[in-house]
Design a protein around this motif. Structure first.
Motif, PDB file in Angstrom:
ATOM      1  N   PRO A   1       0.870  -1.154   0.059  1.00  0.00           N
ATOM      2  CA  PRO A   1      -0.059   0.099  -0.066  1.00  0.00           C
ATOM      3  C   PRO A   1       0.680   1.202   0.016  1.00  0.00           C
ATOM      4  O   PRO A   1       1.675   1.479   0.555  1.00  0.00           O
TER       5      PRO A   1
ATOM      6  N   LYS B   1      -3.770   1.573  -3.174  1.00  0.00           N
ATOM      7  CA  LYS B   1      -4.608   0.845  -1.936  1.00  0.00           C
ATOM      8  C   LYS B   1      -5.122  -0.445  -1.986  1.00  0.00           C
ATOM      9  O   LYS B   1      -4.775  -1.152  -3.274  1.00  0.00           O
ATOM     10  N   SER B   2      -5.215  -1.029  -0.935  1.00  0.00           N
ATOM     11  CA  SER B   2      -5.732  -2.498  -1.103  1.00  0.00           C
ATOM     12  C   SER B   2      -6.783  -2.720  -2.077  1.00  0.00           C
ATOM     13  O   SER B   2      -6.953  -3.693  -2.802  1.00  0.00           O
TER      14      SER B   2
ATOM     15  N   VAL C   1      -2.201  -5.338  -4.176  1.00  0.00           N
ATOM     16  CA  VAL C   1      -1.944  -4.319  -3.318  1.00  0.00           C
ATOM     17  C   VAL C   1      -2.177  -4.930  -1.813  1.00  0.00           C
ATOM     18  O   VAL C   1      -2.925  -5.158  -1.405  1.00  0.00           O
TER      19      VAL C   1
END
Length: 115
Positions: free
Chosen positions: A14, A86-87, A113
């Motif tokens: 991330p 971002k995830s 991610v």
């Protein structure tokens, strides 16, 4: 019929960055718009960003300010610079080329991610 080849996917933490690239595997003429779409597990394929031959861009709200799409008209290549990942950006990313006779797609490249 897959006529586009993506590259550049992978695993990133991330906040990290990745650059995706897409090039035709054969000759594709009269491309109007090129773009990137993504599909997360269990979800539909969604638009990420598109770019016209004139350079006009369109982004999904979720990636605005973080992703940048660019295009080389002479080579029919398109790139996606992804920053501050971002995830929720985890998905298979697909390249698309829209022509007057239809759409061409790549086979997809996985972006994960995770820390």
């Amino acid at each position: 019929q897959e006529r586009l080849v993506e590259s550049g996917g992978g695993l990133v933490q991330p906040g990290g960055s990745l650059r995706l690239s897409c090039a035709p595997s054969g000759s594709i003429s009269s491309i109007i718009v090129m773009g990137w779409y993504r599909q997360a597990p269990g979800k539909e394929r969604d638009l990420v960003a598109t770019i016209t031959k004139a350079g006009n861009t369109n982004y999904a709200d979720s990636v605005k300010g973080r992703f940048t799409i660019s295009r080389d008209n002479a080579k029919n290549t398109v790139h996606l610079q992804m920053n501050s990942l971002k995830s929720e950006d985890t998905a298979v990313y697909y390249c698309n080329a829209r022509t007057w006779v239809g759409d061409y797609w790549g086979q997809g490249t996985q972006v994960t991610v995770s820390s």
